[in-house]
Design a protein around this motif. Structure first.
Motif, PDB file in Angstrom:
ATOM      1  N   ALA A 113       0.857  -1.183   0.000  1.00 40.23           N
ATOM      2  CA  ALA A 113       0.000   0.000   0.000  1.00 40.23           C
ATOM      3  C   ALA A 113       0.892   1.231   0.000  1.00 40.23           C
ATOM      4  O   ALA A 113       1.887   1.291   0.732  1.00 40.23           O
ATOM      5  CB  ALA A 113      -0.915  -0.011   1.217  1.00 40.23           C
ATOM      6  N   GLY A 114       0.552   2.199  -0.822  1.00 38.94           N
ATOM      7  CA  GLY A 114       1.325   3.426  -0.928  1.00 38.94           C
ATOM      8  C   GLY A 114       2.330   3.424  -2.067  1.00 38.94           C
ATOM      9  O   GLY A 114       2.817   4.484  -2.459  1.00 38.94           O
ATOM     10  N   ASP A 115       2.664   2.245  -2.618  1.00 43.71           N
ATOM     11  CA  ASP A 115       3.590   2.188  -3.751  1.00 43.71           C
ATOM     12  C   ASP A 115       2.913   2.756  -4.996  1.00 43.71           C
ATOM     13  O   ASP A 115       1.737   2.484  -5.251  1.00 43.71           O
ATOM     14  CB  ASP A 115       4.021   0.746  -4.053  1.00 43.71           C
ATOM     15  N   THR A 116       3.661   3.508  -5.781  1.00 45.31           N
ATOM     16  CA  THR A 116       3.170   3.981  -7.075  1.00 45.31           C
ATOM     17  C   THR A 116       3.755   3.077  -8.145  1.00 45.31           C
ATOM     18  O   THR A 116       4.963   2.804  -8.149  1.00 45.31           O
ATOM     19  CB  THR A 116       3.558   5.445  -7.327  1.00 45.31           C
ATOM     20  N   LEU A 117       2.885   2.596  -9.020  1.00 47.28           N
ATOM     21  CA  LEU A 117       3.277   1.645 -10.055  1.00 47.28           C
ATOM     22  C   LEU A 117       3.237   2.301 -11.433  1.00 47.28           C
ATOM     23  O   LEU A 117       2.362   3.129 -11.706  1.00 47.28           O
ATOM     24  CB  LEU A 117       2.372   0.423 -10.024  1.00 47.28           C
ATOM     25  N   TYR A 118       4.173   1.879 -12.290  1.00 46.47           N
ATOM     26  CA  TYR A 118       4.315   2.429 -13.636  1.00 46.47           C
ATOM     27  C   TYR A 118       4.262   1.279 -14.645  1.00 46.47           C
ATOM     28  O   TYR A 118       5.289   0.686 -14.969  1.00 46.47           O
ATOM     29  CB  TYR A 118       5.635   3.192 -13.753  1.00 46.47           C
ATOM     30  N   PRO A 119       3.079   0.956 -15.158  1.00 53.10           N
ATOM     31  CA  PRO A 119       2.955  -0.150 -16.108  1.00 53.10           C
ATOM     32  C   PRO A 119       3.211   0.303 -17.549  1.00 53.10           C
ATOM     33  O   PRO A 119       3.035   1.474 -17.897  1.00 53.10           O
ATOM     34  CB  PRO A 119       1.500  -0.596 -15.935  1.00 53.10           C
ATOM     35  N   ALA A 120       3.622  -0.652 -18.373  1.00 53.69           N
ATOM     36  CA  ALA A 120       3.833  -0.387 -19.791  1.00 53.69           C
ATOM     37  C   ALA A 120       3.679  -1.684 -20.574  1.00 53.69           C
ATOM     38  O   ALA A 120       3.848  -2.782 -20.029  1.00 53.69           O
ATOM     39  CB  ALA A 120       5.214   0.207 -20.037  1.00 53.69           C
ATOM     40  N   LEU A 121       3.348  -1.526 -21.841  1.00 51.98           N
ATOM     41  CA  LEU A 121       3.268  -2.647 -22.781  1.00 51.98           C
ATOM     42  C   LEU A 121       4.216  -2.340 -23.934  1.00 51.98           C
ATOM     43  O   LEU A 121       4.303  -1.190 -24.373  1.00 51.98           O
ATOM     44  CB  LEU A 121       1.838  -2.804 -23.306  1.00 51.98           C
ATOM     45  N   GLU A 122       4.923  -3.368 -24.416  1.00 57.02           N
ATOM     46  CA  GLU A 122       5.863  -3.175 -25.519  1.00 57.02           C
ATOM     47  C   GLU A 122       5.739  -4.327 -26.507  1.00 57.02           C
ATOM     48  O   GLU A 122       5.757  -5.497 -26.109  1.00 57.02           O
ATOM     49  CB  GLU A 122       7.294  -3.118 -24.984  1.00 57.02           C
ATOM     50  N   VAL A 123       5.614  -4.004 -27.784  1.00 54.68           N
ATOM     51  CA  VAL A 123       5.482  -5.030 -28.815  1.00 54.68           C
ATOM     52  C   VAL A 123       6.773  -5.846 -28.863  1.00 54.68           C
ATOM     53  O   VAL A 123       7.855  -5.297 -29.075  1.00 54.68           O
ATOM     54  CB  VAL A 123       5.188  -4.405 -30.196  1.00 54.68           C
ATOM     55  N   ASP A 124       6.645  -7.161 -28.647  1.00 58.68           N
ATOM     56  CA  ASP A 124       7.814  -8.038 -28.708  1.00 58.68           C
ATOM     57  C   ASP A 124       7.580  -9.264 -29.586  1.00 58.68           C
ATOM     58  O   ASP A 124       8.431 -10.142 -29.691  1.00 58.68           O
ATOM     59  CB  ASP A 124       8.270  -8.461 -27.303  1.00 58.68           C
ATOM     60  N   GLU A 125       6.409  -9.318 -30.217  1.00 54.14           N
ATOM     61  CA  GLU A 125       6.099 -10.435 -31.112  1.00 54.14           C
ATOM     62  C   GLU A 125       5.161  -9.948 -32.197  1.00 54.14           C
ATOM     63  O   GLU A 125       4.177  -9.254 -31.918  1.00 54.14           O
ATOM     64  CB  GLU A 125       5.421 -11.575 -30.346  1.00 54.14           C
TER      65      GLU A 125
END
Length: 172
Positions: A113-125
């Protein structure tokens, strides 16, 4: 009560005007998703939606008694931060998307709790078929310290542009 006809067409009301097809994607192309801080409200919403009632996900005293700094996020709570719908990808393929094929995740470090998350998607296929192709996206989530906490994959079946396969518009 009906208003005057304005020429508005709901089909033209899009986040992204130009649609993309399988052949428009390139290896290495990135789709960052909005960052999000794992608030108590997110923990509560996840618990309500999942039905998971283990105290490690909602009871701070329980967590601290076990040496944890705060409530521990469930792995699925972290994985859902990579939902493509939070970003532009599904808007780019709303005409060409045929199926969400699979998702996998590896959980590498704890999220509290309290962590800030930074998601991303990257084309690899990019695996072409005759009228469709598979676009694979590496999914990553980093915390605010830059630590990779989740590494995974999404795979989508995307139609090829009708002109590229000699098909009529809307053909799968």
């Amino acid at each position: 009560m009906t208003g005057p006809v304005t020429g508005f067409d709901p089909r033209a009301h899009r986040m992204v005007a130009e649609q993309r097809w399988f052949d428009d994607f390139r290896i290495g192309e990135r789709f960052p998703l909005p960052s999000r801080t794992m608030t108590e409200a997110i923990f509560l919403a996840f618990q309500a939606a999942s039905g998971d009632n283990h105290p490690i996900h909602y009871d701070r005293a329980y967590c601290r008694a076990r040496g944890l700094p705060d409530m521990l996020a469930h792995g699925y709570q972290v994985a859902i931060q990579t939902a493509a719908g939070a970003g532009l990808f599904p808007h780019l393929v709303q005409d060409s998307l045929r199926a969400f094929l699979e998702q996998s995740s590896r959980f590498l470090h704890p999220v509290f709790a309290g962590d800030t998350l930074y998601p991303a998607l990257e084309v690899d296929e990019l695996t072409p078929n005759r009228t469709t192709g598979v676009v694979g996206l590496r999914s990553t989530v980093h915390n605010g310290d830059g630590v990779l906490v989740l590494d995974g994959r999404h795979r989508y079946l995307i139609a090829r542009h009708p002109a590229a396969v000699g098909a009529s518009p809307g053909a799968p």
